[in-house]
Design a protein around this motif. Structure first.
Motif, PDB file in Angstrom:
ATOM      1  N   ALA A 124      37.795  69.582 -26.544  1.00 59.14           N
ATOM      2  CA  ALA A 124      37.230  70.933 -26.696  1.00 59.14           C
ATOM      3  C   ALA A 124      36.586  71.392 -25.398  1.00 59.14           C
ATOM      4  O   ALA A 124      36.740  72.549 -24.984  1.00 59.14           O
ATOM      5  CB  ALA A 124      36.206  70.947 -27.832  1.00 59.14           C
ATOM      6  N   ALA A 125      35.855  70.490 -24.734  1.00 59.17           N
ATOM      7  CA  ALA A 125      35.220  70.844 -23.470  1.00 59.17           C
ATOM      8  C   ALA A 125      36.258  71.076 -22.373  1.00 59.17           C
ATOM      9  O   ALA A 125      36.077  71.945 -21.510  1.00 59.17           O
ATOM     10  CB  ALA A 125      34.242  69.752 -23.054  1.00 59.17           C
ATOM     11  N   LEU A 126      37.349  70.319 -22.388  1.00 55.97           N
ATOM     12  CA  LEU A 126      38.413  70.527 -21.398  1.00 55.97           C
ATOM     13  C   LEU A 126      39.035  71.915 -21.577  1.00 55.97           C
ATOM     14  O   LEU A 126      39.349  72.590 -20.593  1.00 55.97           O
ATOM     15  CB  LEU A 126      39.495  69.458 -21.553  1.00 55.97           C
ATOM     16  CG  LEU A 126      39.264  68.119 -20.861  1.00 55.97           C
ATOM     17  CD1 LEU A 126      40.479  67.215 -21.062  1.00 55.97           C
ATOM     18  CD2 LEU A 126      39.007  68.305 -19.376  1.00 55.97           C
ATOM     19  N   ALA A 127      39.251  72.313 -22.819  1.00 57.61           N
ATOM     20  CA  ALA A 127      39.848  73.627 -23.072  1.00 57.61           C
ATOM     21  C   ALA A 127      38.951  74.735 -22.521  1.00 57.61           C
ATOM     22  O   ALA A 127      39.434  75.703 -21.922  1.00 57.61           O
ATOM     23  CB  ALA A 127      40.073  73.817 -24.568  1.00 57.61           C
ATOM     24  N   VAL A 128      37.640  74.601 -22.704  1.00 58.66           N
ATOM     25  CA  VAL A 128      36.715  75.613 -22.189  1.00 58.66           C
ATOM     26  C   VAL A 128      36.734  75.624 -20.661  1.00 58.66           C
ATOM     27  O   VAL A 128      36.612  76.680 -20.029  1.00 58.66           O
ATOM     28  CB  VAL A 128      35.299  75.345 -22.724  1.00 58.66           C
ATOM     29  CG1 VAL A 128      34.281  76.257 -22.051  1.00 58.66           C
ATOM     30  CG2 VAL A 128      35.262  75.553 -24.235  1.00 58.66           C
TER      31      VAL A 128
END
Length: 425
Positions: free
Chosen positions: A322-326
């Protein structure tokens, strides 16, 4: 005489901690430890070794003729390669041992039952073959630089005592013969299969099929280990084949063990995570803090470069995929999602405390300050700040934008964010 391949090696997975129990329950395991304790000059090192072994600091144990090897985590967390050497039996000694063993069927049966009765060892000694080590027979080698048994080699010996309890063929392999070679030689000398001497195994197929509906239930699943397993060390004496990087393989095996432990934990909980892409998996591997060469290869393979990969690893530690996508995605916020975002920003601060924000896509940057809020597709807010001209994650996600922004305090010396379309919230 049966040919024996002296390069035979067995690797035993790291054993769990041994809190509240002894290391040797069999008499031959205790004899092994007596050889260690009679040889070591420093009792404090033995005490350290027992403590390390009890805590599960000994990794996978590699056993081959004349040598034991394992990676042991010291009390300060430093990993050390520990080796213990034991002299192999000569071909003549093995001939004497095999001749003595086939003369008594009980010796063969005991070995097949993973036992080493005293009379087998006594008869071997009478034939000039000392199976168990004695004073000074366990020779230590450790990369910590100690010339005598240190805590690392002592821990290895204590752990091997537990292996010997389970299987005395471990001792036979250290003395120069693996199980298959030993049983084959006994069969040749005895004129029949050593395994056959213990009677038939299994049941008739018709009987097994008929009993299919009355078989006992499967046993309960074993408990999930507290930590991932430790792969065996590839720091062997044999040089690697061309194109093989042992350090990279060791790192990959260790990270695979971590990933397998995580997947097993999710399976037992009944949850699962979306399969990673190749780019995401490169970040996952880099999060394991590889060495310089491996890190460079991951940076090149991921297409991010060294600095970009470091930023992605920071995001991974804060929130996984999720943090990578952001970090990677900039998307247009519209409709109901935009309305909810505006409402959250409006209610997060009092009117006189609300910062001036400039919006672009899913990113709201504080005017005249190198800090930023990014909206994830799940509705959570992620704090970012500018460091050395790059936007980097500054903390974990929060449902409240004001809470998230608190994590993104400006770094001294950083410039303000570039001009974007102003939006007063």
């Amino acid at each position: 005489m049966t040919r024996y391949d002296g390069d035979t090696e067995r690797t035993f997975a790291a054993l769990p901690p041994a809190h509240g129990r002894g290391f040797a329950e069999t008499w031959w395991g205790q004899a092994w430890l007596k050889a260690l304790e009679d040889t070591a000059l420093d009792s404090a090192q033995l005490k350290t070794g027992r403590r390390l072994a009890r805590a599960g600091a000994v990794g996978a144990v590699s056993v081959r003729p004349g040598r034991l090897t394992a990676v042991v985590q010291g009390r300060d967390g430093t990993a050390h390669r520990a080796d213990v050497l034991l002299e192999e039996l000569s071909p003549e000694q093995w001939d004497h041992f095999l001749d003595m063993t086939v003369e008594r069927a009980g010796h063969v049966a005991a070995l097949l039952d993973r036992e080493m009765p005293p009379h087998l060892v006594e008869d071997a000694a009478a034939a000039g073959v000392e199976l168990l080590p004695g004073l000074g027979d366990l020779e230590p080698e450790c990369d910590c630089g100690a010339w005598d048994h240190c805590g690392h080699t002592a821990a290895l010996c204590y752990q091997v005592a537990r292996l010997l309890d389970q299987d005395p063929f471990v001792l036979m392999l250290m003395r120069g013969r693996d199980e298959a070679a030993l049983l084959d030689a006994l069969q040749t000398r005895g004129g029949g299969s050593a395994a056959e001497s213990s009677g038939p195994e299994g049941v008739d197929a018709v009987e097994a099929y008929a009993a299919g509906d009355i078989l006992p239930p499967l046993p309960d699943l074993p408990a999930l280990p507290d930590v991932p397993g430790v792969p065996p060390s590839l720091d062997a004496e044999t040089p690697p084949a061309p194109g093989i990087d042992p350090a990279a393989l060791e790192f990959l095996a260790a990270r695979t063990a971590v990933q397998a432990h995580r997947l097993l934990a999710e399976a037992l909980r009944g949850t699962s995570e979306v399969e990673l892409t190749v780019a995401q998996d490169a970040v996952r591997l880099a999060a394991g803090a590889p060495g310089g060469d491996v890190a460079d290869r991951l940076a090149d393979g991921s297409g991010r470069g060294r600095e970009g990969l470091e930023t992605a690893v920071r995001a991974w530690h804060l929130g996984g995929t999720a943090a990578l996508a952001v970090l990677d995605e900039e998307w247009r916020v519209q409709g109901e999602t935009l309305a909810r975002a505006h409402a959250a920003l409006e209610s997060a601060w009092d009117t006189d405390e609300r910062p001036l924000l400039r919006a672009r896509g899913n990113r709201w940057t504080v005017a005249d300050a190198p800090v930023q809020l990014r909206l994830g597709r799940d509705g959570r807010w992620w704090p970012y700040r500018k460091e050395r001209g790059r936007w980097v994650p500054a903390g974990g996600a929060a449902q409240d934008p004001a809470t998230a922004l608190t994590s993104a305090e400006p770094a001294a010396g950083d410039g303000a964010a570039p001009e974007e379309a102003p939006l007063r919230q």
